[in-house]
Design a protein around this motif. Sequence first.
Motif, PDB file in Angstrom:
ATOM      1  N   SER A   1      33.228  11.065   1.875  1.00  0.00           N
ATOM      2  CA  SER A   1      33.167  12.423   2.662  1.00  0.00           C
ATOM      3  C   SER A   1      34.485  13.154   2.585  1.00  0.00           C
ATOM      4  O   SER A   1      35.466  12.577   1.892  1.00  0.00           O
ATOM      5  N   GLY A   2      34.327  14.287   2.803  1.00  0.00           N
ATOM      6  CA  GLY A   2      35.389  15.259   2.807  1.00  0.00           C
ATOM      7  C   GLY A   2      35.685  15.958   4.278  1.00  0.00           C
ATOM      8  O   GLY A   2      34.609  16.263   4.948  1.00  0.00           O
ATOM      9  N   TRP A   3      36.967  16.039   4.553  1.00  0.00           N
ATOM     10  CA  TRP A   3      37.277  16.744   6.098  1.00  0.00           C
ATOM     11  C   TRP A   3      38.380  17.571   5.885  1.00  0.00           C
ATOM     12  O   TRP A   3      39.371  17.455   5.182  1.00  0.00           O
ATOM     13  N   LEU A   4      38.406  18.519   6.855  1.00  0.00           N
ATOM     14  CA  LEU A   4      39.334  19.569   7.164  1.00  0.00           C
ATOM     15  C   LEU A   4      39.872  18.887   8.596  1.00  0.00           C
ATOM     16  O   LEU A   4      39.160  19.306   9.490  1.00  0.00           O
ATOM     17  N   ASP A   5      41.130  18.580   8.640  1.00  0.00           N
ATOM     18  CA  ASP A   5      41.436  17.847   9.802  1.00  0.00           C
ATOM     19  C   ASP A   5      40.466  16.887  10.431  1.00  0.00           C
ATOM     20  O   ASP A   5      39.751  15.936   9.575  1.00  0.00           O
ATOM     21  N   ASP A   6      39.717  17.195  11.595  1.00  0.00           N
ATOM     22  CA  ASP A   6      38.640  16.387  12.257  1.00  0.00           C
ATOM     23  C   ASP A   6      37.380  16.930  11.918  1.00  0.00           C
ATOM     24  O   ASP A   6      36.220  16.428  12.545  1.00  0.00           O
ATOM     25  N   LEU A   7      37.112  17.798  10.978  1.00  0.00           N
ATOM     26  CA  LEU A   7      35.701  18.527  10.618  1.00  0.00           C
ATOM     27  C   LEU A   7      35.388  18.205   9.404  1.00  0.00           C
ATOM     28  O   LEU A   7      35.898  18.255   8.307  1.00  0.00           O
ATOM     29  N   GLN A   8      34.144  17.343   9.587  1.00  0.00           N
ATOM     30  CA  GLN A   8      33.534  16.972   8.075  1.00  0.00           C
ATOM     31  C   GLN A   8      32.876  18.009   7.413  1.00  0.00           C
ATOM     32  O   GLN A   8      32.286  18.794   8.190  1.00  0.00           O
ATOM     33  N   VAL A   9      33.193  18.224   6.219  1.00  0.00           N
ATOM     34  CA  VAL A   9      32.762  19.428   5.497  1.00  0.00           C
ATOM     35  C   VAL A   9      31.993  19.223   4.225  1.00  0.00           C
ATOM     36  O   VAL A   9      31.357  19.838   3.491  1.00  0.00           O
ATOM     37  N   HIS A  10      32.211  17.635   3.703  1.00  0.00           N
ATOM     38  CA  HIS A  10      31.286  17.193   2.609  1.00  0.00           C
ATOM     39  C   HIS A  10      31.068  15.804   3.045  1.00  0.00           C
ATOM     40  O   HIS A  10      31.466  15.198   3.643  1.00  0.00           O
ATOM     41  N   GLY A  11      29.915  15.620   2.170  1.00  0.00           N
ATOM     42  CA  GLY A  11      29.303  14.199   2.293  1.00  0.00           C
ATOM     43  C   GLY A  11      28.992  13.817   0.785  1.00  0.00           C
ATOM     44  O   GLY A  11      29.381  14.403   0.053  1.00  0.00           O
ATOM     45  N   TRP A  12      28.577  12.456   0.599  1.00  0.00           N
ATOM     46  CA  TRP A  12      28.434  12.035  -0.724  1.00  0.00           C
ATOM     47  C   TRP A  12      27.410  11.356  -0.900  1.00  0.00           C
ATOM     48  O   TRP A  12      26.912  10.502  -0.122  1.00  0.00           O
ATOM     49  N   GLU A  13      26.478  11.806  -1.833  1.00  0.00           N
ATOM     50  CA  GLU A  13      24.974  11.086  -1.813  1.00  0.00           C
ATOM     51  C   GLU A  13      25.124   9.892  -3.110  1.00  0.00           C
ATOM     52  O   GLU A  13      25.429  10.322  -4.160  1.00  0.00           O
ATOM     53  N   SER A  14      25.303   8.649  -2.641  1.00  0.00           N
ATOM     54  CA  SER A  14      25.325   7.869  -3.429  1.00  0.00           C
ATOM     55  C   SER A  14      24.877   7.455  -4.523  1.00  0.00           C
ATOM     56  O   SER A  14      25.298   7.231  -5.808  1.00  0.00           O
ATOM     57  N   ASP A  15      23.495   7.624  -4.332  1.00  0.00           N
ATOM     58  CA  ASP A  15      22.509   7.231  -5.182  1.00  0.00           C
ATOM     59  C   ASP A  15      22.555   7.976  -6.724  1.00  0.00           C
ATOM     60  O   ASP A  15      22.743   7.796  -7.762  1.00  0.00           O
ATOM     61  N   SER A  16      22.731   9.415  -6.469  1.00  0.00           N
ATOM     62  CA  SER A  16      22.751  10.387  -7.392  1.00  0.00           C
ATOM     63  C   SER A  16      24.202  10.745  -7.708  1.00  0.00           C
ATOM     64  O   SER A  16      24.410  11.526  -8.867  1.00  0.00           O
ATOM     65  N   GLY A  17      25.116  10.392  -7.134  1.00  0.00           N
ATOM     66  CA  GLY A  17      26.511  10.643  -7.046  1.00  0.00           C
ATOM     67  C   GLY A  17      27.124  12.104  -7.081  1.00  0.00           C
ATOM     68  O   GLY A  17      27.422  12.565  -8.164  1.00  0.00           O
ATOM     69  N   THR A  18      26.256  12.795  -6.201  1.00  0.00           N
ATOM     70  CA  THR A  18      26.546  14.265  -5.932  1.00  0.00           C
ATOM     71  C   THR A  18      27.083  14.467  -4.608  1.00  0.00           C
ATOM     72  O   THR A  18      26.840  13.791  -3.659  1.00  0.00           O
ATOM     73  N   ALA A  19      27.671  15.581  -4.586  1.00  0.00           N
ATOM     74  CA  ALA A  19      28.405  15.979  -3.198  1.00  0.00           C
ATOM     75  C   ALA A  19      27.420  16.597  -2.346  1.00  0.00           C
ATOM     76  O   ALA A  19      26.515  17.397  -3.026  1.00  0.00           O
ATOM     77  N   ILE A  20      27.568  16.478  -1.068  1.00  0.00           N
ATOM     78  CA  ILE A  20      26.676  17.392  -0.181  1.00  0.00           C
ATOM     79  C   ILE A  20      27.692  18.148   0.656  1.00  0.00           C
ATOM     80  O   ILE A  20      28.662  17.870   1.013  1.00  0.00           O
ATOM     81  N   PHE A  21      27.249  19.480   0.435  1.00  0.00           N
ATOM     82  CA  PHE A  21      28.238  20.666   0.928  1.00  0.00           C
ATOM     83  C   PHE A  21      27.623  20.941   2.511  1.00  0.00           C
ATOM     84  O   PHE A  21      26.583  21.462   2.476  1.00  0.00           O
ATOM     85  N   LEU A  22      28.373  20.355   3.178  1.00  0.00           N
ATOM     86  CA  LEU A  22      27.915  20.714   4.815  1.00  0.00           C
ATOM     87  C   LEU A  22      28.008  21.945   5.295  1.00  0.00           C
ATOM     88  O   LEU A  22      27.422  22.412   6.389  1.00  0.00           O
ATOM     89  N   LYS A  23      28.982  22.676   4.912  1.00  0.00           N
ATOM     90  CA  LYS A  23      28.990  24.130   5.226  1.00  0.00           C
ATOM     91  C   LYS A  23      28.538  25.018   4.123  1.00  0.00           C
ATOM     92  O   LYS A  23      29.117  24.720   3.050  1.00  0.00           O
ATOM     93  N   PRO A  24      28.245  26.216   4.427  1.00  0.00           N
ATOM     94  CA  PRO A  24      28.164  27.453   3.609  1.00  0.00           C
ATOM     95  C   PRO A  24      29.457  27.521   2.683  1.00  0.00           C
ATOM     96  O   PRO A  24      29.381  28.019   1.598  1.00  0.00           O
ATOM     97  N   TRP A  25      30.456  27.373   3.415  1.00  0.00           N
ATOM     98  CA  TRP A  25      31.775  27.596   2.642  1.00  0.00           C
ATOM     99  C   TRP A  25      32.598  26.340   2.142  1.00  0.00           C
ATOM    100  O   TRP A  25      33.812  26.382   1.946  1.00  0.00           O
TER     101      TRP A  25
END
Length: 325
Positions: free
Chosen positions: A47-71
């Motif tokens: 996962s990726g975080w800006l302080d306490d706000l999650q902005v990325h996830g990770w799809e383990s099976d395909s090994g790709t990032a999930i972008f949780l915000k449009p930015w």
Amino acid sequence: MLLLPLLLLGVILPGGDNKDVLQGPTSLHLKRISTFVNSTWTQNLGSGWLDDLQVHGWESDSGTAIFLKPWSKGNFSDEEMTELEDIFRAHFILFTQYVQDLVNELQLKYPFVIQIILGCELHSGKAIESSLRGALGGLDVLRVQNHSCVPAPDSGSRGQKFCALVTQNEGTSDILERLLSDTCPRYLLGVLDAGKAELQRQPEAWLSSGPTPGPGHLLLVCHVSGFYPKPVRVMWMRGEQEQPGTQQGDVMPNADWTWYLRVTLNVAAGEAAGLSCRVKHISLGDKDIILYWGHPTSIGLILVAIIVPSLILLICLALWFWRRW
Ligand SMILES: *[C@@H]1O[C@H](CO)[C@@H](O)[C@H](O)[C@H]1NC(C)=O
Ligand SMILES: *[C@@H]1O[C@H](CO)[C@@H](O)[C@H](O)[C@H]1NC(C)=O
Ligand SMILES: *[C@@H]1O[C@H](CO)[C@@H](O)[C@H](O)[C@H]1NC(C)=O
């Protein structure tokens, strides 16, 4: 004349303080949590975080990032993002394999959890400090910073062995060095800029009265909701004077990623008039929200609403009498 400087001080100080406290996110952290269940089974979360706000996830099976915000991609191009995803995908697979191969040598016992946090943080004066931290079962093992790997003080030989792991492979340590010194700081600045609008949400505020705290007393409640980031300063005031009895609750999460706070003041019923609730938040700049208890404006409106018709009625009556007479 003597009072004037004091008054000015009183007005300027409340606006000037807390600049450092009331700021938005300043850090980016990419986390990898790996649970080694047994010799063939590992569960990876990213996962990726800006302080306490999650902005990325990770799809383990395909090994790709999930972008949780449009930015969430900041100002990085799709090519650079794909390149980063490739690096992390390889890391997820190779590191898992590596640890599985060394379980005996490192004296690890299933099940165990490895946490890796790579991040960078913006400090005052625009300096950005990057580091990578590794922990085993919640206990710090190592920290990579300023081109060197330092085992955690209490980690014993394990810390040294993990550091050797990180630095021994030249390809890995080059990539890590680039992530820490170049990619992370560049990405942090880009993503903070791209998400600026959403990373500062203005609070809404309203007043209500709470359950009465005792005979002849009122509980004034100032509600502040929908703000981000979390730091906020809410005070009950009389003029420019902060009221010492102000009670602050916990900052509670809203259903979205914004925050909610209620701040109360217990006062004698006769003293409530003229009190105000003042809200300072980074999203408001220097324009604090100020709400007055008892709404002097609405009292004014009521007065106008009563006096004006009464006056008109009186004049009409007077005219009518005068004509009759
Ligand atoms: C490892 O754990 C998984 C899930 O709990 C299980 O299905 C598998 O049989 C285990 N393998 C070994 C070698 O114990
Ligand atoms: C890393 O280096 C920077 C400047 O080069 C310095 O300010 C900082 O204290 C160093 N950090 C550590 C943990 O040595
Ligand atoms: C993104 O923004 C940062 C900070 O403004 C800048 O240093 C960088 O060159 C920009 N572009 C990329 C592709 O990183």
